[in-house]
Design a protein around this motif. Structure first.
Motif, PDB file in Angstrom:
ATOM      1  N   ALA A  53      -4.392  -1.480   6.529  1.00  0.00           N
ATOM      2  CA  ALA A  53      -4.625  -0.946   5.176  1.00  0.00           C
ATOM      3  C   ALA A  53      -4.522  -2.045   4.132  1.00  0.00           C
ATOM      4  O   ALA A  53      -5.290  -2.074   3.160  1.00  0.00           O
ATOM      5  CB  ALA A  53      -3.631   0.171   4.885  1.00  0.00           C
ATOM      6  N   GLU A  54      -3.579  -2.966   4.312  1.00  0.00           N
ATOM      7  CA  GLU A  54      -3.419  -4.072   3.361  1.00  0.00           C
ATOM      8  C   GLU A  54      -4.635  -4.986   3.369  1.00  0.00           C
ATOM      9  O   GLU A  54      -4.945  -5.641   2.362  1.00  0.00           O
ATOM     10  CB  GLU A  54      -2.155  -4.875   3.701  1.00  0.00           C
ATOM     11  N   ASN A  55      -5.347  -5.029   4.507  1.00  0.00           N
ATOM     12  CA  ASN A  55      -6.569  -5.834   4.609  1.00  0.00           C
ATOM     13  C   ASN A  55      -7.778  -5.118   4.003  1.00  0.00           C
ATOM     14  O   ASN A  55      -8.896  -5.618   4.082  1.00  0.00           O
ATOM     15  CB  ASN A  55      -6.863  -6.176   6.070  1.00  0.00           C
ATOM     16  N   GLY A  56      -7.529  -3.935   3.423  1.00  0.00           N
ATOM     17  CA  GLY A  56      -8.602  -3.228   2.741  1.00  0.00           C
ATOM     18  C   GLY A  56      -9.448  -2.342   3.635  1.00  0.00           C
ATOM     19  O   GLY A  56     -10.503  -1.855   3.216  1.00  0.00           O
ATOM     20  N   GLN A  57      -9.017  -2.095   4.869  1.00  0.00           N
ATOM     21  CA  GLN A  57      -9.787  -1.265   5.784  1.00  0.00           C
ATOM     22  C   GLN A  57      -9.337   0.195   5.693  1.00  0.00           C
ATOM     23  O   GLN A  57      -8.157   0.479   5.502  1.00  0.00           O
ATOM     24  CB  GLN A  57      -9.616  -1.760   7.222  1.00  0.00           C
ATOM     25  N   VAL A  69       0.848  -1.193   0.000  1.00  0.00           N
ATOM     26  CA  VAL A  69       0.000   0.000   0.000  1.00  0.00           C
ATOM     27  C   VAL A  69       0.886   1.246   0.000  1.00  0.00           C
ATOM     28  O   VAL A  69       2.028   1.218   0.444  1.00  0.00           O
ATOM     29  CB  VAL A  69      -0.940   0.040   1.231  1.00  0.00           C
ATOM     30  N   GLU A 126      -1.742   6.370   1.853  1.00  0.00           N
ATOM     31  CA  GLU A 126      -2.956   5.661   2.246  1.00  0.00           C
ATOM     32  C   GLU A 126      -2.938   5.340   3.735  1.00  0.00           C
ATOM     33  O   GLU A 126      -3.977   5.313   4.392  1.00  0.00           O
ATOM     34  CB  GLU A 126      -3.089   4.368   1.427  1.00  0.00           C
TER      35      GLU A 126
END
Length: 323
Positions: free
Chosen positions: A64-68, A12, A16
């Motif tokens: 962030a890598e988990n899409g949150q 990411v 971000e």
């Protein structure tokens, strides 16, 4: 003073994770007292709590890598957990979706306390969710009820709330009895509208698949195959609480929510929620979940307000001795 250098995986972008104008980075610096800079793909942490700051930064990248999305609430919660030596990403807090709103937004637990609350509701027939304002007690209860209705686990949803000022003050309000008590039930409608949408809520209410009623309306009923929620239960008297809990029928699930620090009953009237905690602890099939200021998911200022009141009450116990 310690220095730690971090080389994130690069899955990411730094922007971000660190937020607009490095807002999240500044939040970590303020919480740990560390200086944090980055050059190229490397992050440099300096300070007495460099280990803690590095742990938080790695947690932010994993999240962030988990899409949150790393909003203020989530960043603050990750920092709070780090202070307790707990990993947010290891806790799998937001793994399971409770339900989807009418706009398609997934609703998930946002804190470990909320996750434990959801798990307790799934496993027990009666669950008490007790905690301060902003911890999602009511919203999660309504979401779980709607999910149960959609899955046909229950046939109807009943939401009840004490109308504490149901004496003379209601007389000054315009309209019939239902219109007089509706202001007390507004928070329940707000949750329903947010999840189901206004039209679907009114349609289900018209069919009596969803009932939103004052607690007094529960007397004399036996409710089978229903998901029953009592909100603001700290304002139920001990007699009302016993009456409510004994309405439960076969195939039903009950959630009782409240904040024992915000009792609005007249002086000398004991809260039925406080009584229930003392009387029902250890009864099989009943779970008690305590949410704390760490579980507050509203504006960060709400958590600071809760903490300020807690500190004041600890020094001035007479402030709440009549509650």
């Amino acid at each position: 003073m310690s220095e730690i250098r971090i080389n994130p995986s690069g899955a990411v972008e730094f922007s971000e994770v660190f937020g607009a104008f490095d807002h999240n980075l500044e939040t970590v610096e303020k919480a740990t007292g560390c200086s944090i800079t980055y050059r190229g793909d490397q992050i440099i942490v300096n300070g007495e709590q460099a280990d803690k700051a590095a742990f938080i930064i790695n947690e932010l990248f994993k999240t962030a890598e988990n899409g949150q999305i790393l909003d203020d609430q989530k960043v603050g919660y990750i920092i709070t957990l780090a202070g307790e030596g707990v990993s947010y990403t290891d806790s799998n807090v937001s793994r399971d979706v409770i339900c989807f709103t009418f706009r398609g937004k997934p609703l998930k637990a946002k804190t470990i306390g909320q996750k434990n609350y959801v798990d307790a509701i799934k496993k027990n027939d009666i669950t008490f969710g007790i905690g301060p304002a902003g911890t999602g007690k009511t919203y999660i209860a309504v979401a779980m009820a709607i999910n149960a209705l959609k899955n046909k686990d229950v046939e109807k949803i009943i939401l009840a709330r004490p109308a504490v000022e149901a004496g003379e003050r209601l007389g000054f309000l315009p309209g019939d009895l239902q219109e007089k008590v509706d202001p007390y039930l507004r928070p329940l409608y707000d949750a329903l509208y947010d999840i189901l949408g206004r039209e679907a809520t009114l349609r289900l209410k018209e069919k009596e698949t969803i009932e939103v009623v004052p607690l007094a309306y529960m007397r004399g009923r036996t409710l089978d195959n229903a998901f029953i929620i009592l909100d603001e239960a700290q304002n139920a008297t001990k007699e009302q609480m016993k009456m409510f809990l004994t309405r439960m029928g076969f195939g039903s699930k009950v959630i009782v929510t409240g904040d024992i620090t915000q009792v609005d009953l007249p002086r000398g009237k004991r809260s039925g929620l406080v009584d229930a905690v003392n009387i029902l602890k250890g009864v099989e099939g009943i779970a008690f979940c305590t949410l704390t200021d760490s579980d507050v998911v509203r504006h960060p200022l709400v958590r600071r307000i809760v903490n300020a009141y807690d500190r004041y009450i600890s020094k001035h116990p007479e402030w709440s001795e009549d509650q």
